[in-house]
Design an enzyme around this catalytic site. Structure first.
Site, PDB file in Angstrom:
ATOM      1  N   SER A  47       0.823  -1.217   0.000  1.00  0.00           N
ATOM      2  CA  SER A  47       0.000   0.000   0.000  1.00  0.00           C
ATOM      3  C   SER A  47       0.850   1.257   0.000  1.00  0.00           C
ATOM      4  O   SER A  47       0.362   2.345  -0.342  1.00  0.00           O
ATOM      5  CB  SER A  47      -0.912   0.001   1.232  1.00  0.00           C
ATOM      6  N   LYS A  48       2.120   1.150   0.363  1.00  0.00           N
ATOM      7  CA  LYS A  48       2.978   2.332   0.471  1.00  0.00           C
ATOM      8  C   LYS A  48       3.312   2.959  -0.882  1.00  0.00           C
ATOM      9  O   LYS A  48       3.772   4.108  -0.939  1.00  0.00           O
ATOM     10  CB  LYS A  48       4.258   1.978   1.225  1.00  0.00           C
TER      11      LYS A  48
END
Length: 346
Positions: A47-48
């Site tokens: 998700s980063k």
């Protein structure tokens, strides 16, 4: 006539629009309907990617990042990988201060992406000059033309998920989501996603997952930062020994804590039952769902979205290593069956 080629301009075009996948076998004993937002489908496998691209694009727009700049960040591994990936495409140098709690796999990946990596002791206070927070600040001061992303205190961390993850989940569930369960580290993912969903429907329950040894749950409940709660734990990217500005506690309805051991076993269970090869924090969020189910949080009509933040390949030397599990005292009957599947022919 020129042939048309259907191709992405570069790997960054693949960020976002990750799939929502129904959980079947692992969710069978649970009350309700459960769906995983699988962030490993991002090109950097976590998700980063969303915050790395969003924050760097915004820095360029404001003229803070220019040709020859260096990007510096503190990371447990995933944000660093995403920043290194974006830096390669955009032509920036990348320096990362990493917690020693990060898996060897993550650190090796960061180096392979061209980043300069400083590994800092995990179990020191945030204001200790050896902590990865302080090391990153020092490197920023010493490096001309650098910017410090500072994801823990950067409100753009929230904005990135408000603009992407939240709308995606709302659309994918056709607005029928009743619960969001997500891990909280910097707090950007849960805060930005929750803020968007709460604007659409304030009755959606937002539940944050915290670690034993972290201060977030008690702070949410009392407003007090209790340093007596701080002690070493193994899960990466979950919980904190400080209060990040990138966490909007007002949009989170409750926190629940999970243990290192349960989270490790549940990650392995997800991989075995659903065929989704997930990381440590994904095990943590699914373990939280099991505990919430026991507390009666869900009903037969619940439509629960859980965020699986990253990919299992980053934990081969940790939760997917029988030796590591055994060294932690985690290796028990739940893992014997898996270990017996390897047969050596002599």
């Amino acid at each position: 006539m020129e042939d048309k080629i259907n191709a992405y301009s570069d790997i960054l075009d693949l960020i976002g629009n990750t799939p929502l996948i129904r959980l079947n076998k692992i969710a069978a004993p649970l009350e309700g309907n459960f769906y995983a937002k699988v962030e490993a489908f991002n090109p950097g496998h976590s998700s980063k990617d969303r915050i790395a691209a969003y924050i760097i694009d915004e820095a360029e727009r404001q003229g803070i990042l220019t040709e020859g700049s260096t990007i510096i960040e503190t990371t447990s591994g995933n944000t660093g990988f995403s920043i290194a990936m974006v830096s390669i495409i955009k032509g920036y140098e990348c320096i990362l201060a990493v917690s020693s709690k990060s898996s060897k796999d993550k650190i090796d990946m960061l180096r392979s992406m061209g980043a300069k990596v400083y590994v800092c002791p995990a179990h020191v206070s945030a204001d200790d000059p050896r902590s990865y927070y302080q090391v990153a600040k020092r490197l920023h001061e010493e490096t001309k033309g650098s910017i410090y992303i500072n994801q823990y205190f950067n409100r753009l961390n929230i904005e990135a998920h408000y603009q992407s993850t939240g709308p995606e989940i709302w659309s994918q569930t056709n607005g029928n989501i009743t619960h969001l369960v997500a891990c909280s580290g910097t707090g950007g993912t849960i805060s930005g996603t929750a803020r968007y969903l709460k604007e659409k429907n304030p009755d959606i329950r937002i539940i944050g997952v915290d670690a034993h040894g972290s201060v977030l749950k008690k702070y949410h409940e009392t407003g007090e930062l209790d340093t007596n709660e701080i002690y070493p734990y193994r899960i990466e990217g979950l919980g904190k020994n400080l209060i990040p500005d990138a966490t909007d506690f007002e949009v989170i309805d409750k926190f629940i804590k999970v243990t290192d051991e349960d989270s490790a076993h549940t990650a392995r269970e997800i991989s075995r039952t659903e065929g989704i090869f997930v990381g440590y924090t994904s095990g943590a969020v699914m373990q939280a769902v099991k505990q919430l189910n026991e507390e009666g949080e869900f009903s037969v009509d619940s439509k629960v979205v859980v965020i699986f933040p990253d990919h299992g390949s980053r934990y081969m030397s940790k939760i997917y290593s029988d030796q590591w599990m055994n060294d932690q005292g985690f290796f028990d009957s739940r893992n014997i069956e898996a270990s017996q599947k390897i047969q050596f022919i002599k």
